[in-house]
Design a protein around this motif. Structure first.
Motif, PDB file in Angstrom:
ATOM      1  N   SER A   1     -25.390 -44.128  11.534  1.00 62.46           N
ATOM      2  CA  SER A   1     -26.451 -44.076  10.535  1.00 62.46           C
ATOM      3  C   SER A   1     -27.758 -44.660  11.055  1.00 62.46           C
ATOM      4  O   SER A   1     -28.837 -44.269  10.633  1.00 62.46           O
TER       5      SER A   1
ATOM      6  N   LEU B   1     -31.075 -39.577   3.472  1.00 63.30           N
ATOM      7  CA  LEU B   1     -29.743 -39.668   2.869  1.00 63.30           C
ATOM      8  C   LEU B   1     -29.143 -38.283   2.646  1.00 63.30           C
ATOM      9  O   LEU B   1     -27.947 -38.067   2.835  1.00 63.30           O
TER      10      LEU B   1
ATOM     11  N   MET C   1     -27.676 -37.004   5.642  1.00 58.35           N
ATOM     12  CA  MET C   1     -26.451 -37.722   5.979  1.00 58.35           C
ATOM     13  C   MET C   1     -25.250 -37.306   5.140  1.00 58.35           C
ATOM     14  O   MET C   1     -24.123 -37.262   5.639  1.00 58.35           O
TER      15      MET C   1
ATOM     16  N   ARG D   1     -21.276 -42.577  -1.413  1.00 60.17           N
ATOM     17  CA  ARG D   1     -21.671 -42.922  -0.042  1.00 60.17           C
ATOM     18  C   ARG D   1     -23.161 -43.223   0.030  1.00 60.17           C
ATOM     19  O   ARG D   1     -23.583 -44.164   0.700  1.00 60.17           O
TER      20      ARG D   1
ATOM     21  N   GLU E   1     -25.097 -46.574   1.460  1.00 60.85           N
ATOM     22  CA  GLU E   1     -25.666 -46.415   2.797  1.00 60.85           C
ATOM     23  C   GLU E   1     -26.764 -47.452   3.028  1.00 60.85           C
ATOM     24  O   GLU E   1     -27.632 -47.662   2.190  1.00 60.85           O
TER      25      GLU E   1
END
Ligand SMILES: Nc1ncnc2c1ncn2[C@@H]1O[C@H](COP(=O)(O)OP(=O)(O)O)[C@@H](O)[C@H]1O
Ligand SMILES: [Mg+2]
Lengths: 303, 318
Positions: free
Chosen positions: A117, A171, A174, A231, A235
């Protein structure tokens, strides 16, 4: 007892122990959070803590409102941006993709999910943020800036390109592979013969998806989307790089803001005791939010 | 294997034939003695098929009957899954308003052939056709064929019932919606008509708004048939549509098929020899992707030209 039976008994106990250790770990985390948040709780209460937008180091007044809304809005934005693309990818892969392209695309999705990340954070910081600031933000300002009441929310008020929208976009990238692969699994579980029945009546691909694929898989897919939202809520590194970290009012979608995880990542090092407790208290709030989201997803997916 | 089981099940109910059939028997009666078949059994095994024909007027009438026109004509059809050639030079007519049954051992290509008619193979990559299936003077295997239209003309019913996850009513109305038929009274009328044709109306008329997933297996299968019928196809393709059902449900569907001949042409893949004999007008036997023999069902079952056909219909191999 024979040796075999003894072994069986032992095996059972071992697996039980493994499972129990997980429960203890989670419980341990929760206990730590509760204990460490206690000073914060005693000082700010619960409702007041949630609704207060204070973040004042000298007066030692802290409230969760901004980090909490920042977390929820960034995650929501990410889900809204990622879902249509992810569903498109999943439909393409299960229904339309020529077999030659299937494995390269699947591989690309898996690779995207495997990128650490912090790399997404750096990409957001050095590539996406300048691009958005130079091209996307002025465009949005022009298109929506003139609208009454909400126009101001599309204006660029702070330079730098590090803001809520940038965070949502990072995000979104991701969680996209995550949603795409869960959706694909859901779609793939619909029996071929059911799809063939729709095609067999003269339905197009789109009509087949709408009539049989989506209704038979929507629980799994929506559950997957909610899990992806979970998630996005948690994050940390990527968001800490691109959200801008400013404890100020959210007066535009292009304003720097904070999320729970970005506040923790940025302030943990230098926090005084009260602030530290407030950070744990925030974490507890995130933990509970995630608990709600995950149990919702599980309920949906269980059928 | 399940096929073997089915055949031997049949053998228990079938009475061993006598040399002299009772007089006054109607149509040509086929009686078979079905020995338990093993894969190792050579083809030359003497077969105990006693075919009794009585020179009855019905038979003469049958032969005199003019053949209905061809609705579909398969010409030199080859089909490949990738490099694997599954259909080999198949030539076969499908005659209008009749039932043609496709029989043959598992894996001989019956399903594959059936799925050529509505180009179902096109949903999957790497398959290709050679040869022709002619309908209305057109080769429906042409690249430019409109598959959406084609599939609405040739309905398909699968072995497993496939109710859509919606109400009974919406299941039937679904195909109409695709055809942009939205006039409510008309849709209602067509839904009722299709359900009646499929012998299902009486059982579901009070639960049209309930989910179709709550119906029994046999009802779901008749629902699948009604759903296909609603768009008034020219042909209905059945792939072992009754093999997963109990005998009563199965009989209801057979009865309905015979009734339906007035309106649609049917191609029926079946492993049940008696079903083929009972309901079909024409029968085609396939073996290893080739057509072995095609003819009127009575001929195939009573005076086949090929030794292989004689053995197969007696249940002696496959
Ligand atoms: N999707 C497929 N890909 C490759 N081969 C297949 C496929 N489907 C069927 N086959 C092969 O084609 C042959 C004919 O199969 P099928 O038409 O299903 O037989 P039947 O319906 O007569 O039992 C078999 O050898 C089978 O293994
Ligand atoms: Mg088959």
């Amino acid at each position: 007892m024979t040796l075999r039976k003894l072994f069986n008994r032992l095996f059972y106990l071992l697996t039980l122990l493994a499972a129990a250790s997980l429960v203890f770990l989670t419980a341990g985390v929760l206990v730590t959070l509760v204990v460490e948040s206690k000073p914060g709780f005693e000082r700010f209460g619960f409702i007041k803590f949630l609704l207060s937008s204070d973040w004042n180091y000298s007066k030692e007044m802290f409230g969760a409102f901004r980090p909490l809304t920042g977390t929820v809005l960034a995650a929501l934005g990410a889900v809204v941006l990622a879902t249509p693309v992810a569903l498109g990818v999943a439909v393409f892969l299960t229904e339309l993709c020529p077999s030659k392209l299937k494995s390269p695309i699947s591989l690309a999705i898996e690779l995207l999910a495997a990128i650490p990340s912090i790399i997404y954070g750096l990409w957001g910081l050095f590539v996406l943020a300048p691009f958005l600031e130079n091209y996307f933000q002025p465009l949005m300002g022009k298109v929506f800036g003139g609208l009454p009441v909400i126009g101001g929310y599309f204006a660029t008020k702070v330079a730098g390109g590090l803001n809520l929208v940038t965070a949502s976009m990072v995000l979104a990238v991701m969680i996209l592979p995550f949603i795409a692969s869960l959706a694909r699994e859901g779609f793939a579980q619909v029996p071929d013969v059911l799809k063939e029945s729709a095609y067999g009546l003269g339905a197009t691909t789109w009509e087949t998806i709408a009539a049989v694929v989506w209704p038979s898989s929507q629980r799994a897919v929506v559950g997957g989307i909610i899990m992806a939202a979970g998630r996005a809520l948690g994050e940390t590194m990527a968001v800490a790089y691109v959200i801008g970290n400013r404890h100020g009012a959210l007066d535009s979608i292009f304003s720097p803001y904070v999320t729970i995880t970005s506040v923790i990542a940025n302030e943990f090092n230098e926090a005084g005791p009260t602030q530290m407790s407030a950070l744990f208290y925030l974490t507890l709030a995130l933990f509970l939010a995630n608990l709600v989201v995950l149990s919702l997803a599980r309920r949906l997916m269980r059928k | 294997m399940d096929k073997l089981a089915r055949v031997s099940e049949v053998s228990q109910t079938e009475v061993k034939s006598e040399i002299n059939p009772p007089l006054g028997q109607g149509l040509v009666k086929v009686t078979e003695t079905i020995a338990k078949t093993t894969a190792s059994e050579p083809l030359e095994t003497p077969v105990t098929v006693e075919v009794k024909e009585s020179p009855k007027p019905e038979k003469a009438a049958l032969e005199a009957k003019p053949q209905p026109p061809k609705l579909l004509t398969i010409e030199k059809l080859n089909f490949y899954f990738g490099d694997h050639k599954v259909l080999k030079d198949v030539d076969l007519p499908i005659l209008e308003n009749s039932i043609t049954s496709l029989i043959g051992p598992s894996g001989c290509g019956k399903t594959t052939l059936l799925r050529c008619f509505n180009r179902m193979h096109d949903l999957y990559p790497n398959n290709h056709y050679e040869g022709k299936i002619v309908m209305d003077g057109r080769n429906i295997l042409d690249k430019g064929e409109d598959l959406i239209w084609l599939r609405s003309r040739l309905g398909m019913v699968f072995q497993k019932p496939t109710p859509f996850p919606m109400s009974v009513y919406d299941n039937i109305a679904y195909g109409l919606k695709l055809k942009k038929i939205t006039n409510k009274p008309l849709v209602r009328e067509l839904v009722e008509k299709s359900l009646k044709q499929a012998n299902l109306w009486e059982e579901v008329k009070d639960r049209l708004k309930e989910s179709a997933l709550g119906l029994s297996g046999g009802q779901q299968q008749r629902l699948s048939i009604a759903r296909s019928l609603a768009v008034s196809p020219a042909v209905l393709l059945f792939d072992e549509a009754t093999s997963a059902l109990d005998p009563i449900s199965s009989a209801k569907i057979e009865e309905m098929m015979v009734e339906l001949k007035k309106e649609v042409t049917m191609v029926v893949v079946t492993h049940n020899m008696q079903q083929a004999a009972r309901i079909s007008d024409y029968t085609a036997l396939m073996w290893l992707g080739s057509l072995v023999e095609y003819g009127a069902t009575t001929d195939i079952f009573t005076r086949p030209k090929m030794k292989m056909t004689e053995q197969y219909v007696a249940g002696n191999f496959g």
